[in-house]
Design an enzyme around this catalytic site. Structure first.
Site, PDB file in Angstrom:
ATOM      1  N   LYS A 116      53.299  46.910  30.922  1.00  0.00           N
ATOM      2  CA  LYS A 116      51.853  45.895  29.823  1.00  0.00           C
ATOM      3  C   LYS A 116      51.687  46.109  29.668  1.00  0.00           C
ATOM      4  O   LYS A 116      50.179  46.750  28.911  1.00  0.00           O
ATOM      5  CB  LYS A 116      51.922  44.851  30.775  1.00  0.00           C
ATOM      6  CG  LYS A 116      50.895  43.836  30.475  1.00  0.00           C
ATOM      7  CD  LYS A 116      51.956  42.515  30.498  1.00  0.00           C
ATOM      8  CE  LYS A 116      51.162  41.627  32.102  1.00  0.00           C
ATOM      9  NZ  LYS A 116      50.115  41.502  32.105  1.00  0.00           N
ATOM     10  N   SER A 117      50.288  47.097  31.002  1.00  0.00           N
ATOM     11  CA  SER A 117      49.607  47.805  31.463  1.00  0.00           C
ATOM     12  C   SER A 117      49.546  49.601  30.649  1.00  0.00           C
ATOM     13  O   SER A 117      48.355  49.267  29.629  1.00  0.00           O
ATOM     14  CB  SER A 117      49.202  48.318  32.952  1.00  0.00           C
ATOM     15  OG  SER A 117      48.582  47.799  33.678  1.00  0.00           O
TER      16      SER A 117
ATOM     17  N   ARG B  19      46.724  49.774  26.807  1.00  0.00           N
ATOM     18  CA  ARG B  19      45.749  50.578  26.485  1.00  0.00           C
ATOM     19  C   ARG B  19      46.346  51.586  26.194  1.00  0.00           C
ATOM     20  O   ARG B  19      45.175  52.148  24.685  1.00  0.00           O
ATOM     21  CB  ARG B  19      46.106  51.251  27.876  1.00  0.00           C
ATOM     22  CG  ARG B  19      45.354  50.509  28.855  1.00  0.00           C
ATOM     23  CD  ARG B  19      45.083  51.077  29.983  1.00  0.00           C
ATOM     24  NE  ARG B  19      44.720  51.126  30.941  1.00  0.00           N
ATOM     25  CZ  ARG B  19      44.943  49.708  31.604  1.00  0.00           C
ATOM     26  NH1 ARG B  19      46.322  49.106  31.679  1.00  0.00           N
ATOM     27  NH2 ARG B  19      44.056  49.058  32.805  1.00  0.00           N
TER      28      ARG B  19
ATOM     29  N   GLY C  68      44.446  39.034  31.071  1.00  0.00           N
ATOM     30  CA  GLY C  68      43.038  39.424  31.533  1.00  0.00           C
ATOM     31  C   GLY C  68      42.791  40.567  31.302  1.00  0.00           C
ATOM     32  O   GLY C  68      41.509  41.335  31.339  1.00  0.00           O
TER      33      GLY C  68
ATOM     34  N   ARG D  37      39.252  32.585  35.232  1.00  0.00           N
ATOM     35  CA  ARG D  37      39.162  33.604  35.758  1.00  0.00           C
ATOM     36  C   ARG D  37      37.789  34.441  35.607  1.00  0.00           C
ATOM     37  O   ARG D  37      36.457  34.484  34.835  1.00  0.00           O
ATOM     38  CB  ARG D  37      40.649  34.659  35.409  1.00  0.00           C
ATOM     39  CG  ARG D  37      41.591  34.639  35.412  1.00  0.00           C
ATOM     40  CD  ARG D  37      42.873  35.740  35.316  1.00  0.00           C
ATOM     41  NE  ARG D  37      42.702  36.385  35.736  1.00  0.00           N
ATOM     42  CZ  ARG D  37      43.438  37.214  35.651  1.00  0.00           C
ATOM     43  NH1 ARG D  37      44.431  36.936  34.085  1.00  0.00           N
ATOM     44  NH2 ARG D  37      43.694  38.190  36.196  1.00  0.00           N
TER      45      ARG D  37
ATOM     46  N   SER E 118      39.194  47.738  41.202  1.00  0.00           N
ATOM     47  CA  SER E 118      40.201  46.983  39.533  1.00  0.00           C
ATOM     48  C   SER E 118      39.881  47.750  39.135  1.00  0.00           C
ATOM     49  O   SER E 118      38.955  48.809  38.203  1.00  0.00           O
ATOM     50  CB  SER E 118      39.356  45.897  39.147  1.00  0.00           C
ATOM     51  OG  SER E 118      39.867  45.866  38.371  1.00  0.00           O
TER      52      SER E 118
ATOM     53  N   ASP F 110      50.852  43.029  41.361  1.00  0.00           N
ATOM     54  CA  ASP F 110      51.765  42.488  40.758  1.00  0.00           C
ATOM     55  C   ASP F 110      52.570  41.791  41.685  1.00  0.00           C
ATOM     56  O   ASP F 110      53.558  41.017  41.242  1.00  0.00           O
ATOM     57  CB  ASP F 110      51.358  42.498  39.086  1.00  0.00           C
ATOM     58  CG  ASP F 110      50.046  42.612  39.217  1.00  0.00           C
ATOM     59  OD1 ASP F 110      49.687  41.774  39.281  1.00  0.00           O
ATOM     60  OD2 ASP F 110      49.771  43.182  37.913  1.00  0.00           O
TER      61      ASP F 110
ATOM     62  N   ARG G 187      47.326  33.224  43.716  1.00  0.00           N
ATOM     63  CA  ARG G 187      48.972  33.082  44.109  1.00  0.00           C
ATOM     64  C   ARG G 187      49.066  33.248  45.739  1.00  0.00           C
ATOM     65  O   ARG G 187      50.540  33.259  46.236  1.00  0.00           O
ATOM     66  CB  ARG G 187      49.083  34.889  43.131  1.00  0.00           C
ATOM     67  CG  ARG G 187      49.465  34.980  42.297  1.00  0.00           C
ATOM     68  CD  ARG G 187      50.045  36.468  42.214  1.00  0.00           C
ATOM     69  NE  ARG G 187      50.017  36.453  40.254  1.00  0.00           N
ATOM     70  CZ  ARG G 187      49.570  37.533  39.330  1.00  0.00           C
ATOM     71  NH1 ARG G 187      49.788  38.802  39.517  1.00  0.00           N
ATOM     72  NH2 ARG G 187      50.369  37.368  38.417  1.00  0.00           N
TER      73      ARG G 187
HETATM   74  C1  S3P Z   1      45.683  45.872  35.576  1.00  0.00           C
HETATM   75  C2  S3P Z   1      45.591  45.713  36.300  1.00  0.00           C
HETATM   76  C3  S3P Z   1      45.426  44.723  37.575  1.00  0.00           C
HETATM   77  C4  S3P Z   1      46.792  44.012  37.585  1.00  0.00           C
HETATM   78  C5  S3P Z   1      46.424  43.838  35.983  1.00  0.00           C
HETATM   79  C6  S3P Z   1      47.118  44.700  34.710  1.00  0.00           C
HETATM   80  C7  S3P Z   1      45.483  46.505  34.513  1.00  0.00           C
HETATM   81  O1  S3P Z   1      44.514  44.105  37.450  1.00  0.00           O
HETATM   82  O2  S3P Z   1      46.894  43.186  38.233  1.00  0.00           O
HETATM   83  O3  S3P Z   1      47.927  42.691  35.745  1.00  0.00           O
HETATM   84  O4  S3P Z   1      46.387  46.929  33.022  1.00  0.00           O
HETATM   85  O5  S3P Z   1      44.214  47.154  34.514  1.00  0.00           O
HETATM   86  P1  S3P Z   1      42.713  44.252  38.644  1.00  0.00           P
HETATM   87  O6  S3P Z   1      42.353  45.800  38.106  1.00  0.00           O
HETATM   88  O7  S3P Z   1      41.842  43.560  38.336  1.00  0.00           O
HETATM   89  O8  S3P Z   1      43.363  44.234  39.801  1.00  0.00           O
END
Ligand code: S3P
Length: 446
Positions: free
Chosen positions: A24-25, A29, A96, A124, A169, A317, A348
């Site tokens: 997903k990340s 991107r 998010g 959030r 983060s 996660d 969580r």
């Molecule tokens: C993510 C970063 C994480 C993660 C989220 C995906 C990302 O959040 O929990 O599911 O893709 O950069 P944080 O960077 O706020 O910890």
């Protein structure tokens, strides 16, 4: 309106080979950087989930053309300054990552934009990105408490900053670095711990110079992105449910193919191995700048462990799934330094503690973590959980973690609000069924 419930049959084991969907990340991107690049990029293995499609439609609304070719997403980049003003608010659903990374990008545009999301995303914290962006010269109006919708004014001249982030983060770091592409000077982010580095790796793949010095990462403004093909690895965060499911159920023998094992993300592997799981990495290799491997896991006895703040950050996660493993282990697992879990799709720590208690697990939530007393794993006593009803609080990872508990439950587990599983893992039920965990989906009118 309908809502989905999972009815998870008790018992079973996981066997065979699975290929879980794309990361997903990395998928988010890939869309963003391909859209900002000059030229055509091809993204294979893209995660076709609600969250990543929300990112894609945001860029579509800003004039980015895309198509599917041989199963890959092909994106026609518009260059760093080529996006056009959207004629509507950008609705980022539950995501998010989309909202925090896009706020950095939108702060650098010539036009105004509004970022909205669903009820969960609107709860959030966004002040964590509004603060550094405001220091760069951005103008962002938010709801009370720094919540979405975010109204971002365009046409601002951004200046580079040195930003010491109070939390490790990747979303904050990436937001600031992406705004830094539009800023005058060198933008540098210092972090108190390690966060995932997909932004840095992929920006380099698109021809941007990103420098790292210890805990700091920096980018000079004005750099152009050049189109690049991205092969998205299978998502370790999705694989984690199956790693845990197999590790807790005796007789399991499962191979997960081509999973991303980025060192800034691989905490779940290290924690499970520290708990004594029979888990091995096979054929470690690199794909599009990201390390990948096949992961072989077999069921067996686990023991309790300590998951401290540094490890939590590397498995941020995967904690819900790891808490299920802890409940099946011999001895106690202590989790500390995990406050960030309270600001994910739900709190969580609180929601996992409530669900575990509901299923008969002896555990206690603490201010920054949880203590879980595992039931142990004896051949003559397969159940670690009673059956029962679980509230997933519209959180995909809570739902999938408790689905895996079914493998060691005495009675069926029923989980509500499972529509949200589609935000990250649309074919979860099908893959679970193929591996040996039976889930019936009920569509309930609400
Ligand atoms: C993510 C970063 C994480 C993660 C989220 C995906 C990302 O959040 O929990 O599911 O893709 O950069 P944080 O960077 O706020 O910890």
């Amino acid at each position: 309106m309908t809502s989905r419930l999972f009815h998870v049959a008790p018992g079973g084991r996981l066997t065979g080979r699975l290929h879980v969907p794309g990361d997903k990340s990395v998928s988010h991107r890939a869309i963003m950087f391909a859209a900002l690049a000059e030229g055509t990029s091809r993204i294979s293995g893209f995660l076709e989930s609600a969250d990543c499609l929300a990112t894609l439609s945001a860029f579509e609304a800003m004039g980015v053309a895309h198509r599917i070719e041989d199963g890959a997403r092909v994106i026609e980049g518009r260059g760093l300054h080529g996006l056009v003003a959207p004629d509507r608010a950008l609705d980022l659903g539950n995501s998010g990552t989309s909202m925090r990374l896009l706020s950095g990008l939108m702060a650098g545009q010539a036009f105004d934009s509004t970022l909205t999301g669903d009820a969960s995303l609107s709860r959030r914290p966004m002040q964590r990105v509004i603060d550094p962006l405001s220091r760069m010269g951005a103008s962002i109006a938010a709801e009370e408490g720094g919540r979405a919708p975010l109204r971002i004014s365009g046409g601002r001249r951004l200046s580079a900053i040195e930003y010491a982030s109070p939390v490790a983060s990747a979303q904050i770091k990436s937001c600031v670095l992406l705004a830094g592409l539009y800023a005058h000077g060198i933008t540098r982010v210092h972090e108190p711990g390690i966060s995932r580095d997909h932004t840095e790796r992929m920006l380099r793949g698109f021809g941007v110079t990103v420098e790292r010095q210890g805990p700091s990462v920096s980018v000079a403004g004005g750099q152009r992105l050049t189109a690049s093909d991205v092969a998205v690895p299978a998502d370790l965060s999705s694989a984690a449910f199956f790693l845990v499911g197999a590790a807790i159920s005796p007789g399991s023998d499962l191979l997960l193919e081509s999973v991303g094992i980025n060192p800034t993300r691989r905490g779940v592997i290290d924690v499970l191995q520290a708990m004594g799981a029979d888990l091995t990495l096979i054929d470690e290799r690199e794909a599009a700048g990201e390390p990948v491997a096949d992961i072989h896991v077999r069921g067996g006895a686990l023991h309790g462990t300590h998951i401290d703040g540094d490890l939590v950050a590397l498995a941020i996660d995967e904690c819900p799934a790891l808490f299920i493993a802890a409940a099946c282990a011999n001895g106690t697992t202590r989790v500390t330094g995990a406050e960030e879990l309270r600001v994910k799709e739900c709190d969580r720590l609180a929601v996992m503690a409530a669900g575990l208690k509901r299923l008969g697990v002896d555990c206690a939530e603490t201010h920054d973590g949880i203590v879980i007393h595992g039931c142990g794993q004896r051949d003559d006593q397969r159940s670690a959980f009673t059956g029962g009803e679980i509230a997933s609080h519209e959180d995909h990872r809570i739902a999938m973690a408790f689905a895996m508990a079914g493998l060691r439950a005495a009675e069926p587990i029923v989980i509500d609000d499972c529509d949200y599983v589609a935000t990250s893992f649309p074919n979860f039920v099908e893959l679970a069924g193929r591996a040996g965990l039976s889930i019936d989906v009920e569509e309930k009118s609400v």
